[in-house]
Design a protein around this motif. Structure first.
Motif, PDB file in Angstrom:
ATOM      1  N   ARG A   1       0.842  -1.194   0.000  1.00  0.00           N
ATOM      2  CA  ARG A   1       0.000   0.000   0.000  1.00  0.00           C
ATOM      3  C   ARG A   1       0.877   1.244   0.000  1.00  0.00           C
ATOM      4  O   ARG A   1       1.689   1.453   0.893  1.00  0.00           O
ATOM      5  N   GLN A   2       0.722   2.056  -1.041  1.00  0.00           N
ATOM      6  CA  GLN A   2       1.541   3.245  -1.173  1.00  0.00           C
ATOM      7  C   GLN A   2       1.136   4.281  -0.132  1.00  0.00           C
ATOM      8  O   GLN A   2      -0.046   4.488   0.127  1.00  0.00           O
ATOM      9  N   PRO A   3       2.116   4.964   0.466  1.00  0.00           N
ATOM     10  CA  PRO A   3       1.771   6.006   1.448  1.00  0.00           C
ATOM     11  C   PRO A   3       1.148   7.218   0.758  1.00  0.00           C
ATOM     12  O   PRO A   3       1.366   7.462  -0.431  1.00  0.00           O
ATOM     13  N   ALA A   4       0.365   7.974   1.493  1.00  0.00           N
ATOM     14  CA  ALA A   4      -0.264   9.189   0.951  1.00  0.00           C
ATOM     15  C   ALA A   4       0.808  10.203   0.579  1.00  0.00           C
ATOM     16  O   ALA A   4       1.748  10.444   1.350  1.00  0.00           O
ATOM     17  N   LYS A   5       0.683  10.791  -0.612  1.00  0.00           N
ATOM     18  CA  LYS A   5       1.699  11.721  -1.123  1.00  0.00           C
ATOM     19  C   LYS A   5       1.030  13.026  -1.540  1.00  0.00           C
ATOM     20  O   LYS A   5       0.020  13.026  -2.232  1.00  0.00           O
TER      21      LYS A   5
END
Length: 432
Positions: A114-118
């Motif tokens: 899961r990609q972190p919020a950017k």
């Protein structure tokens, strides 16, 4: 331990005085060999009969072994060499292909992480662009100072693109008679997409002047599109003209003068007209779209401006009257100009050689319309039809005729002033 014993032995011999040079040399050599770890190496392959060299009796003085007491021992020498050979042999190497890193999956699977919020990049860049502490370029507008990004200015303005040594000096000075601090602030925010262009008529002049000086084509076109609206005419056009007088944008001012049209006679009735500069009066009276009922009203308007300060303005008489289209004046009025006048201003005007010449040419033009063959022989006669004005009609005016530009019309300067005074109470109801 052996070194300490040798040193002790040497010291006892020195104190007792029972020492000769040979003993000193022998003891010194043994001591030096022991210290440099070459004691055994110097005697490698040799053994001492009865006792080892490094061992000594605790009794009286230990005598040095002589060469005859030493017998070779081949096995000892072989052991030393085998030891040296063992030390030089390389150990068996490990598996060179072994690695602690996991092997790549042959199927090329992507890890389901899961990609972190950017935060979007444009938002980050915008925060940097609007932060004054991150700006390295300074723009001075009058007494105001603005911290900006040179790259942002160069992306929109050809003025900053062509500014010499901008990247070296990191400063720029803008003239306050072309760029106002408010206009620069609004334009720079527009460059950063922080603000939309204003649509207020009063501010559009400042915006146009600043954009014109900084060579921002998008804003110049935007301002002109706003000025080209059909509603920009009459009193609004003159108001924009007045606001533009503080800036050096003559093309824009001429455009606004051409939009006055039906507001011309109310303007002549005001103090704003007589306070105009000679250059702007000349440009105004030359406009084709001025709303008048007769060319006589153009002539009378010129007389009104000259009469306001005759002593200072009489030198401009011929220049101003050059804007009057004498070929559009009715013949009856032309005849009136050739006669004697009752006022000093009118008499000076009618006695001017240039005015008399133009009146005479206008008479010839009228008579030649009936004598076409004769007019061909008249030198310097302009046979082109005169350019018409924008003819209007006001039912409240006593001398207006229909259609406009009626060649049978005539009225005096006093009648003209009376009509202008009536415009102070209400604007005319025009019919074109």
């Amino acid at each position: 331990m052996a070194e300490m014993k040798q040193a002790k032995k040497l010291g006892q011999a020195w104190k007792g005085g029972k020492i000769n040079q040979a003993e000193i040399d022998a003891l010194a050599a043994d001591l030096a060999a022991a210290i440099s770890s070459s004691y055994m190496t110097a005697r490698s392959g040799e053994i001492v009969s009865g006792k080892r060299i490094l061992e000594s009796s605790s009794e009286d003085k230990q005598l040095l072994l002589s060469k005859k007491d030493v017998i070779p021992n081949p096995s000892f020498k072989t052991d030393i060499k085998s030891s040296e050979k063992y030390e030089t042999v390389e150990p068996e190497p490990l598996n060179s292909a072994f690695s602690m890193m996991p092997t790549t999956s042959p199927s090329g699977e992507v890890l389901n992480c899961r990609q972190p919020a950017k935060v979007p990049m444009d938002a980050k860049l915008l925060r940097l662009l609007i932060d004054p502490t991150c700006c390295s370029f300074t723009v001075y507008v009058g007494s105001y100072k603005f911290r900006c990004h040179l790259q942002v200015l160069q992306a929109h303005s050809r003025f900053f693109q062509d500014l010499p040594d901008a990247a070296v000096t990191l400063t720029a000075h803008l003239p306050s008679d072309m760029v106002t601090p408010t206009a620069f602030h609004v334009i720079y925010n527009w460059m950063l997409d922080l603000e939309r262009c204003p649509q207020a008529d009063c501010f559009l002049v400042e915006l146009y002047s600043a954009a014109f000086y900084m060579k921002i084509d998008e804003l110049v076109e935007y301002a002109f599109a706003c000025f080209n609206e059909s509603t920009v005419c009459g009193s609004l056009a003159f108001e924009l003209f007045r606001k533009a007088q503080r800036f050096a944008i003559h093309t824009f001012q001429q455009l606004m003068l051409s939009r006055i049209e039906l507001f011309f006679l109310p303007l002549v009735a005001s103090k704003d007209f007589v306070e105009l500069d000679i250059n702007w009066v000349q440009d105004l009276l030359s406009v084709q779209s001025l709303g008048v009922n007769s060319e006589i009203e153009i002539f009378m308007s010129a007389v009104r401006w000259l009469s306001h300060d005759w002593r200072a303005r009489k030198v401009h008489m011929e220049r101003i009257l050059g804007c009057v289209r004498f070929r559009l004046l009715p013949p009856l009025f032309l005849r009136f100009l050739q006669g004697e006048q009752q006022t000093r201003v009118m008499n000076s005007i009618c006695q001017s050689p240039k005015v008399r010449e133009r009146v005479s040419k206008a008479f010839v033009r009228y008579t030649s319309s009936e004598l076409c063959d004769v007019s061909k022989d008249i030198v310097g006669l302009d046979r082109r039809p005169p350019v018409q004005r924008k003819w209007i009609f006001d039912s409240r005016c006593s001398y207006h005729r229909q259609p406009g530009g009626n060649q049978g019309q005539f009225f005096t300067y006093q009648q003209f002033l009376n009509y202008l005074e009536s415009l102070h109470q209400s604007l005319p109801k025009h019919g074109s």
